[in-house]
Design an enzyme around this catalytic site. Structure first.
Site, short mmCIF file in Angstrom:
data_model
loop_
_atom_site.label_atom_id
_atom_site.label_comp_id
_atom_site.label_asym_id
_atom_site.label_seq_id
_atom_site.Cartn_x
_atom_site.Cartn_y
_atom_site.Cartn_z
N CYS A 66 42.55 31.92 26.67
CA CYS A 66 41.83 31.43 25.50
C CYS A 66 42.34 30.05 25.07
O CYS A 66 42.93 29.91 24.00
CB CYS A 66 42.02 32.41 24.36
SG CYS A 66 41.77 34.08 24.90
N GLU A 67 42.18 29.07 25.93
CA GLU A 67 42.58 27.70 25.62
C GLU A 67 41.67 26.79 26.43
O GLU A 67 41.45 27.03 27.62
CB GLU A 67 44.01 27.40 26.12
CG GLU A 67 45.07 28.23 25.51
CD GLU A 67 46.02 27.44 24.64
OE1 GLU A 67 45.82 26.23 24.43
OE2 GLU A 67 46.96 28.07 24.17
#
Ligand code: LLP
Length: 405
Positions: free
Chosen positions: A332-333
């Site tokens: 999640c980046e």
């Protein structure tokens, strides 16, 4: 790789998976050693931080390499893997007292001092442990390595090494210190250096300094010219070991001391690939995202430095038309991106891709971010045997050191 089908390995051991060629490691170790032949004597101390996996250290130990360590953990690994203590040097700007004690107790070749406070600390430890401690001075040669700003180390404004101006005084102070014996000088200008000029400048300066100290009567035993030799990730044209070695040997000349180097990346980078499975394809706006099961936790170089790594299909695709894709991981980046606008034949879910040149600073910088178990590592041994040299972590490993309330 070395006659083994990478697709088969991905089926058998799962992905993400690091696969390393032992043959390539051995070839690099031998090339580095041969490049130094001609100097009075020489020693290649592998910079363990590049890839600290035990089987890799063992392979290098078998080739007669020493080690450059930067922590107690790396020292522990190097010794475990059979690298003799007398071939180990210890670098680092912030060595802890515990780490220094461990290095002294192991009787390594030398502790490479990088801050003046270390002299006092080591003198006290020498008293306490009733030993004389061999040390080297890590010099900041103020040479611009012309590399990525995050990995340059030898400029005046970097935190590494001792300032040139203080050196002669420090060396003389050390010579009068009965508990420490100054046996070496070391320098390291930066990493992924792709031209010879910075190495030349650093080596000429270091060899000159060594001559000066020998004239003062300092019984030097080695000059360590560091690591930093670049590799070919994309279109760089780095020098080969032989060219690097000849620049160092020329500067070292007939100095009656050992020529040391501490390369990391150049010994391991091209020995490994990271296999990853495509989990999905997504078109968003003008972009085509190829989502893979490896993430920035497995290989952080692209996210951290914008580093380029070659990426290819493991199996030849029938459809060879290449399009520009974003190759991204599951984390999640937004920076969890291995490549942007990369030309690649569009994969399908289930295909295996190989990220190349990941032997250096790949597994060594892997983390558990997003609570992802770190990947397994396979070594293809000389002779073709396939060995699991690091087992894939489990969920239990993730919480091994934690306590529930
Ligand atoms: N010696 C010292 C004191 C070092 O600090 C380093 C690397 C080496 C030797 C080995 O340098 P090499 O031959 O590998 O260039 N994580 C970064 C690289 C950091 C290098 C740190 N020092 C990367 O992934 O590019």
């Amino acid at each position: 790789m070395d006659g083994i089908r990478l697709g088969d390995l991905s089926e058998q051991y799962g992905t993400p998976l690091y696969v390393t060629s032992q043959q390539t490691l051995i070839h690099a170790a031998q090339s580095a050693q041969q490049a130094l032949i001609g100097a009075t004597s020489s020693l290649v101390c592998y910079a363990v931080k590049a890839n600290p996996t035990l089987a890799i250290l063992q392979t290098f130990a078998g080739q007669g390499l020493g080690a450059d360590v930067t922590s107690g953990g790396e020292l522990f690994r190097a010794l475990k893997a059979g690298i003799p203590a007398e071939k180990i040097v210890f670098s680092g700007v912030g060595k802890s007292i515990t780490e220094l004690r461990e290095a002294i107790a192991a009787r390594i070749l030398a502790i490479q001092i990088e801050v003046e406070e270390e002299i006092d600390i080591l003198s006290k430890l020498a008293d306490e442990m009733k030993v004389s401690i061999p040390v080297a001075l890590r010099v900041n040669p103020q040479v611009d390595a012309q590399t990525h700003p995050s990995i340059t180390t030898g400029m005046a404004e970097n935190k590494f090494g001792l300032s040139k101006d203080h050196l002669p005084d420090l060396a003389i102070a050390l010579q009068q210190n009965a508990r420490l014996s100054l046996i070496g000088l070391s320098a390291h200008i930066g990493s992924q250096v792709t031209s010879l000029e910075p190495f030349h400048q650093c080596a000429v300066y270091m060899a000159g300094l060594a001559r000066q100290l020998l004239d003062f009567g300092v019984p030097l035993e080695y000059v360590n010219y560091g690591g930093g030799l670049g590799v070919k990730y994309g279109d760089e044209q780095p020098p080969i070991f032989a060219e690097w070695g000849s620049v160092l040997r020329a500067a070292h000349g007939d100095l009656p001391v050992r020529l040391l180097v501490e390369p990391g990346r150049s010994l391991v980078a091209d020995a490994s690939v990271l296999l990853t499975r495509v989990t999905g394809i997504k078109r968003m706006g003008k972009k085509t995202f190829v989502i893979v099961d490896a993430g920035m936790n497995d290989l952080i170089r692209p996210a951290l430095y914008g580093a380029y790594h070659p990426i290819s299909h493991v199996l030849q695709r029938e459809d060879t038309v290449e399009i520009a894709v974003e190759i991204v991981g599951p984390i999640c980046e937004t920076t969890d991106t291995f490549a942007s606008e990369r030309m690649l034949a569009l994969p399908r879910a289930g295909d295996i891709l190989a990220v190349g040149m990941v032997g250096a600073y790949g597994i060594s910088m892997a983390s558990n971010y997003n609570s992802r178990p770190r990947p397994a590592e396979i070594l293809i041994e000389v002779g073709g045997e396939v060995k699991i040299i690091r087992t894939r972590e489990t969920y239990a490993d993730l919480i091994h050191h934690e306590n529930l309330l």
